[in-house]
Write a protein that holds these residues in place. Structure first.
Motif, PDB file in Angstrom:
ATOM      1  N   UNK A  88       0.866  -1.179   0.000  1.00  0.00           N
ATOM      2  CA  UNK A  88       0.000   0.000   0.000  1.00  0.00           C
ATOM      3  C   UNK A  88       0.909   1.237   0.000  1.00  0.00           C
ATOM      4  N   UNK A  89       0.468   2.221  -0.680  1.00  0.00           N
ATOM      5  CA  UNK A  89       1.255   3.446  -0.788  1.00  0.00           C
ATOM      6  C   UNK A  89       0.547   4.542  -0.016  1.00  0.00           C
ATOM      7  N   UNK A  90       1.322   5.313   0.712  1.00  0.00           N
ATOM      8  CA  UNK A  90       0.775   6.491   1.399  1.00  0.00           C
ATOM      9  C   UNK A  90       1.410   7.717   0.786  1.00  0.00           C
ATOM     10  N   UNK A  91       0.616   8.746   0.624  1.00  0.00           N
ATOM     11  CA  UNK A  91       1.143   9.981   0.042  1.00  0.00           C
ATOM     12  C   UNK A  91       1.665  10.850   1.173  1.00  0.00           C
ATOM     13  N   UNK A  92       2.914  11.188   1.089  1.00  0.00           N
ATOM     14  CA  UNK A  92       3.519  12.070   2.083  1.00  0.00           C
ATOM     15  C   UNK A  92       3.405  13.492   1.561  1.00  0.00           C
ATOM     16  N   UNK A 109      -4.413  14.390 -12.761  1.00  0.00           N
ATOM     17  CA  UNK A 109      -4.997  14.925 -11.529  1.00  0.00           C
ATOM     18  C   UNK A 109      -5.036  16.453 -11.564  1.00  0.00           C
ATOM     19  N   UNK A 110      -3.973  17.085 -12.005  1.00  0.00           N
ATOM     20  CA  UNK A 110      -3.937  18.551 -12.062  1.00  0.00           C
ATOM     21  C   UNK A 110      -4.890  19.069 -13.133  1.00  0.00           C
ATOM     22  N   UNK A 111      -5.014  18.353 -14.217  1.00  0.00           N
ATOM     23  CA  UNK A 111      -5.931  18.747 -15.282  1.00  0.00           C
ATOM     24  C   UNK A 111      -7.387  18.758 -14.797  1.00  0.00           C
ATOM     25  N   UNK A 112      -7.680  18.003 -13.751  1.00  0.00           N
ATOM     26  CA  UNK A 112      -9.037  17.920 -13.212  1.00  0.00           C
ATOM     27  C   UNK A 112      -9.345  19.024 -12.185  1.00  0.00           C
ATOM     28  N   UNK A 114      -4.692  14.246  -2.961  1.00  0.00           N
ATOM     29  CA  UNK A 114      -4.851  13.052  -2.117  1.00  0.00           C
ATOM     30  C   UNK A 114      -6.084  12.262  -2.548  1.00  0.00           C
ATOM     31  N   UNK A 115      -7.155  12.955  -2.853  1.00  0.00           N
ATOM     32  CA  UNK A 115      -8.407  12.301  -3.229  1.00  0.00           C
ATOM     33  C   UNK A 115      -8.327  11.646  -4.614  1.00  0.00           C
ATOM     34  N   UNK A 116      -7.645  12.260  -5.558  1.00  0.00           N
ATOM     35  CA  UNK A 116      -7.708  11.830  -6.944  1.00  0.00           C
ATOM     36  C   UNK A 116      -6.493  11.083  -7.479  1.00  0.00           C
ATOM     37  N   UNK A 117      -5.347  11.178  -6.806  1.00  0.00           N
ATOM     38  CA  UNK A 117      -4.135  10.520  -7.302  1.00  0.00           C
ATOM     39  C   UNK A 117      -4.203   9.029  -7.016  1.00  0.00           C
ATOM     40  N   UNK A 118      -3.946   8.208  -8.030  1.00  0.00           N
ATOM     41  CA  UNK A 118      -3.927   6.751  -7.858  1.00  0.00           C
ATOM     42  C   UNK A 118      -2.599   6.355  -7.217  1.00  0.00           C
ATOM     43  N   UNK A 119      -2.593   6.341  -5.902  1.00  0.00           N
ATOM     44  CA  UNK A 119      -1.361   6.077  -5.155  1.00  0.00           C
ATOM     45  C   UNK A 119      -0.860   4.651  -5.331  1.00  0.00           C
ATOM     46  N   UNK A 120      -1.722   3.720  -5.724  1.00  0.00           N
ATOM     47  CA  UNK A 120      -1.304   2.329  -5.912  1.00  0.00           C
ATOM     48  C   UNK A 120      -0.500   2.136  -7.197  1.00  0.00           C
TER      49      UNK A 120
END
Length: 166
Positions: free
Chosen positions: A1-5, A120-123, A69-75
């Motif tokens: 699992x990936x966590x966004x720092x 993500x930024x485009x959104x 955090x909400x939209x980035x596919x961290x996996x």
């Protein structure tokens, strides 16, 4: 699992900002681009309009953070087989004088991570543009995104291993 720092996300973003560039068009400064760190009136993210000027910069950065955090596919970083540890994507973009996000570019450890950052930024929603001397200007912004790629243990199987077994 990936966590966004993201704790360092905005702390060091001002260090990565581009220097001010001014394009003069017919004696005016319509094409002026100003780094986020020195803009007089920051772009206003939806939901930050009613805040006092000195609080809008923090609100803008917080809203960008929540959006990422909400939209980035961290996996995605784990799926790409990147080595364990931290990996970083730097996304640079402009909030145009019309309030829309333009000129999105990214650098990262893998092309798919760069494309995800751009997606993500485009959104991002349309914003109230930043101003310099009372006039709307283009605002350059640099967003570092740090991901943690965790080691997979022998008991964990990748998606490809599960698919190949079936």
């Amino acid at each position: 699992m990936i966590r966004i720092f993201i704790c360092t996300l905005f702390t060091f973003s001002s260090l990565l900002l581009f220097s001010q560039e001014i394009e003069v068009v017919n004696g005016s400064d319509e094409g002026e681009e100003v780094p986020f760190a020195i803009i007089e009136d920051v772009p206003t993210f939806p939901g930050c309009e009613e805040l006092e000027k000195h609080l809008q910069k923090n609100c803008f950065q917080t809203k960008i953070l929540k959006h990422v955090v909400k939209n980035f596919d961290a996996n995605l970083a784990n799926e790409l087989g990147l080595p364990s540890g931290k990996t970083r994507i730097v996304v640079m973009f402009t909030i145009a004088s019309e309030g829309v996000v333009t000129d999105i570019r990214a650098r990262g450890a893998h092309e798919r991570l760069e494309l995800e950052g751009i997606r993500v930024i485009n959104a991002l929603p349309k914003m109230k543009p930043g101003k310099l001397k009372g006039r709307p200007v283009n605002v350059k912004y640099t967003l570092p995104i740090t991901l943690l790629v965790e080691k997979t243990t022998k008991n964990e199987e990748t998606k490809e291993e599960v698919i190949n077994k079936n």
